[in-house]
Design an enzyme around this catalytic site. Sequence first.
Site, mmCIF file in Angstrom:
data_model
loop_
_atom_site.group_PDB
_atom_site.id
_atom_site.type_symbol
_atom_site.label_atom_id
_atom_site.label_comp_id
_atom_site.label_asym_id
_atom_site.label_seq_id
_atom_site.Cartn_x
_atom_site.Cartn_y
_atom_site.Cartn_z
ATOM 1 C CG ASP A 128 -1.842 -1.229 1.220
ATOM 2 O OD1 ASP A 128 -2.390 -1.535 0.154
ATOM 3 O OD2 ASP A 128 -1.989 -1.874 2.277
ATOM 4 C CG HIS A 155 -3.611 -5.256 2.562
ATOM 5 N ND1 HIS A 155 -3.061 -4.317 1.706
ATOM 6 C CD2 HIS A 155 -3.649 -6.411 1.845
ATOM 7 C CE1 HIS A 155 -2.781 -4.884 0.554
ATOM 8 N NE2 HIS A 155 -3.137 -6.167 0.607
HETATM 9 C C1 LMR Z 1 -2.882 -6.600 -3.232
HETATM 10 O O1 LMR Z 1 -3.097 -5.600 -2.550
HETATM 11 O O2 LMR Z 1 -2.522 -6.535 -4.418
HETATM 12 C C2 LMR Z 1 -3.021 -7.959 -2.603
HETATM 13 O O3 LMR Z 1 -3.611 -7.834 -1.343
HETATM 14 C C3 LMR Z 1 -3.753 -8.941 -3.450
HETATM 15 C C4 LMR Z 1 -5.200 -8.584 -3.703
HETATM 16 O O4 LMR Z 1 -6.039 -9.511 -3.698
HETATM 17 O O5 LMR Z 1 -5.513 -7.428 -3.952
#
Ligand code: LMR
Length: 295
Positions: A128, A155
């Site tokens: 991120d 997340h």
């Molecule tokens: C991401 O942020 O790319 C990972 O958490 C995978 C997803 O499923 O988005």
Amino acid sequence: MSPLVSALHLYDIANVKGVAADLSHCNTPSQVLDFTGPSELANCLKGVDVAVIPAGVPRKPGMTRDDLFIINAGIVKTLVEAVADNCPEAFIHIISNPVNSTVPIAAEVLKQKGVYNPKKLFGVTTLDVVRANTFVTQKKNLKLIDVDVPVVGGHAGITILPLLSKTRPSVTFTNEETEELTKRIQNAGTEVVEAKAGAGSATLSMSYAAARFVESSLHALAGDPDVYECTFVQSELTELMFFASRVKLGKNGVESIISADLEGLTEYETKALEALQPELKASIEKGIEFVHKQQ
Ligand code: LMR
């Protein structure tokens, strides 16, 4: 490629030998060993300083990270049990989604095993930050090397909260830019899932971000006094049991949680911080309940 890596132990339920043979030809001083299947898991983990868990299934278009819970929760639980039995002192990096639930799962498993150290359990949210740095740099025509945006919360979707007002060096954003960048950073994982059209989610940028977090951990373990990363950890910054924020890493894991980033937020950030808490709380509780129900 990091000189701080002395050995790399690779584990999976299949196809590890080829990956290990391939990697072992890189001219680095690290030794690469392969371990296949549950019978070799204990040996894989003995003596490791950092255990990185990216296992599980990825999203397909239309899925949320939480849709992966049903499969990935059990996988993370099994792997963390093995970590608890074989390298309880290691830093544990959880990448498997949904991170907002798999980190609480790991914590409960470690508690049951009597080896939980909240300073050494990390949800990897570095991607991120990597995305926020990239998108802000592009939008504002900056030099990427200089840009650092703290990303807090969790997340998944709105739980990913980039604190654009805390970007270093200081940058000003219009309300429209803040809204657009925040949404892009929150949906960046989905952007990749959709572009891959059924063939999985981010792997290359994820590996880049995971490598950065591992390297920071290794610097901290080596005694570097100046290591900071955003990560999803047990925290008292909010009322939530786990929360991603900048932390200072040291030899024993989290040395301190940086509270200053949450001070003096803009109105937009303050509202977003309020708004993310119910979803993040539910995801944390879902992980904890999963482990308790299995008893
Ligand atoms: C991401 O942020 O790319 C990972 O958490 C995978 C997803 O499923 O988005």
